[in-house]
Design a protein around this motif. Sequence first.
Motif, PDB file in Angstrom:
ATOM      1  N   UNK A  46       0.780  -1.235   0.000  1.00  0.00           N
ATOM      2  CA  UNK A  46       0.000   0.000   0.000  1.00  0.00           C
ATOM      3  C   UNK A  46       0.823   1.302   0.000  1.00  0.00           C
ATOM      4  N   UNK A  47       1.935   1.341   0.682  1.00  0.00           N
ATOM      5  CA  UNK A  47       2.765   2.559   0.815  1.00  0.00           C
ATOM      6  C   UNK A  47       2.083   3.669   1.616  1.00  0.00           C
ATOM      7  N   UNK A  48       1.033   3.347   2.373  1.00  0.00           N
ATOM      8  CA  UNK A  48       0.413   4.369   3.230  1.00  0.00           C
ATOM      9  C   UNK A  48       1.069   4.420   4.612  1.00  0.00           C
ATOM     10  N   UNK A  49       2.202   3.773   4.713  1.00  0.00           N
ATOM     11  CA  UNK A  49       2.981   3.838   5.958  1.00  0.00           C
ATOM     12  C   UNK A  49       4.301   4.545   5.705  1.00  0.00           C
ATOM     13  N   UNK A  50       4.350   5.318   4.614  1.00  0.00           N
ATOM     14  CA  UNK A  50       5.566   6.028   4.222  1.00  0.00           C
ATOM     15  C   UNK A  50       6.035   6.976   5.328  1.00  0.00           C
ATOM     16  N   UNK A  51       7.336   6.992   5.574  1.00  0.00           N
ATOM     17  CA  UNK A  51       7.911   7.969   6.511  1.00  0.00           C
ATOM     18  C   UNK A  51       9.315   8.325   6.032  1.00  0.00           C
ATOM     19  N   UNK A  52       9.847   9.379   6.624  1.00  0.00           N
ATOM     20  CA  UNK A  52      11.230   9.788   6.364  1.00  0.00           C
ATOM     21  C   UNK A  52      12.024   9.573   7.642  1.00  0.00           C
ATOM     22  N   UNK A  53      13.041   8.760   7.563  1.00  0.00           N
ATOM     23  CA  UNK A  53      13.890   8.561   8.737  1.00  0.00           C
ATOM     24  C   UNK A  53      14.714   9.829   8.945  1.00  0.00           C
ATOM     25  N   UNK A  54      14.732  10.331  10.179  1.00  0.00           N
ATOM     26  CA  UNK A  54      15.456  11.578  10.466  1.00  0.00           C
ATOM     27  C   UNK A  54      16.945  11.403  10.175  1.00  0.00           C
ATOM     28  N   UNK A  55      17.578  12.501   9.830  1.00  0.00           N
ATOM     29  CA  UNK A  55      18.977  12.465   9.386  1.00  0.00           C
ATOM     30  C   UNK A  55      19.885  11.737  10.376  1.00  0.00           C
ATOM     31  N   UNK A  56      19.686  11.957  11.667  1.00  0.00           N
ATOM     32  CA  UNK A  56      20.546  11.320  12.679  1.00  0.00           C
ATOM     33  C   UNK A  56      20.452   9.804  12.662  1.00  0.00           C
ATOM     34  N   UNK A  57      19.372   9.284  12.119  1.00  0.00           N
ATOM     35  CA  UNK A  57      19.129   7.837  12.121  1.00  0.00           C
ATOM     36  C   UNK A  57      19.262   7.221  10.735  1.00  0.00           C
ATOM     37  N   UNK A  58      19.654   8.027   9.778  1.00  0.00           N
ATOM     38  CA  UNK A  58      19.677   7.554   8.393  1.00  0.00           C
ATOM     39  C   UNK A  58      20.619   6.366   8.206  1.00  0.00           C
ATOM     40  N   UNK A  59      21.764   6.392   8.890  1.00  0.00           N
ATOM     41  CA  UNK A  59      22.726   5.296   8.718  1.00  0.00           C
ATOM     42  C   UNK A  59      22.202   3.985   9.275  1.00  0.00           C
ATOM     43  N   UNK A  60      21.349   4.075  10.266  1.00  0.00           N
ATOM     44  CA  UNK A  60      20.866   2.878  10.950  1.00  0.00           C
ATOM     45  C   UNK A  60      19.611   2.314  10.294  1.00  0.00           C
ATOM     46  N   UNK A  61      18.709   3.229   9.887  1.00  0.00           N
ATOM     47  CA  UNK A  61      17.385   2.755   9.457  1.00  0.00           C
ATOM     48  C   UNK A  61      16.887   3.438   8.188  1.00  0.00           C
ATOM     49  N   UNK A  62      17.756   4.170   7.515  1.00  0.00           N
ATOM     50  CA  UNK A  62      17.280   5.015   6.428  1.00  0.00           C
ATOM     51  C   UNK A  62      17.291   4.395   5.044  1.00  0.00           C
ATOM     52  N   UNK A  63      17.572   3.105   4.962  1.00  0.00           N
ATOM     53  CA  UNK A  63      17.658   2.467   3.648  1.00  0.00           C
ATOM     54  C   UNK A  63      16.657   1.323   3.553  1.00  0.00           C
ATOM     55  N   UNK A  64      15.883   1.262   2.475  1.00  0.00           N
ATOM     56  CA  UNK A  64      14.957   0.133   2.303  1.00  0.00           C
ATOM     57  C   UNK A  64      15.704  -1.196   2.401  1.00  0.00           C
ATOM     58  N   UNK A  65      15.045  -2.187   2.970  1.00  0.00           N
ATOM     59  CA  UNK A  65      15.720  -3.463   3.203  1.00  0.00           C
ATOM     60  C   UNK A  65      15.423  -4.506   2.133  1.00  0.00           C
ATOM     61  N   UNK A  66      14.590  -4.165   1.161  1.00  0.00           N
ATOM     62  CA  UNK A  66      14.300  -5.157   0.112  1.00  0.00           C
ATOM     63  C   UNK A  66      13.911  -4.442  -1.178  1.00  0.00           C
ATOM     64  N   UNK A  67      13.994  -5.169  -2.282  1.00  0.00           N
ATOM     65  CA  UNK A  67      13.547  -4.609  -3.560  1.00  0.00           C
ATOM     66  C   UNK A  67      12.043  -4.361  -3.531  1.00  0.00           C
TER      67      UNK A  67
END
Length: 108
Positions: A46-67
Amino acid sequence: MPLVTYVDHDGTRHEVEVEVGDNVMRGAVNNGVEGIVGECSGGLACATCHCYVAADWADVAGTPTSDDERDMLESAAAEVRPTSRLSCQIEVTAELDGLVVELPERQY
Ligand code: FES
């Protein structure tokens, strides 16, 4: 429990404790954070759970984990940014205590 902060598009902050093993979408939905919808309940449909990971957390959680997550993000209603994630795909771990996610202007 790890603390997750959701920041609405207007800057309103919601601090929520989310159980380890749960995901960031469910933490929002279960606690009345309206900026995340989670229409498909985490099914990557659905993509209705879209969010932006804050800059401080980008290295930890800011990248999609699957295609599949990357593909579904293309359906997001709001602008997709480098730290865009589907929050149902962010599993809460002890290491994510303090995570901040920003919510897009809209999910539809
Ligand atoms: S809740 Fe539908 S893709 Fe995350």
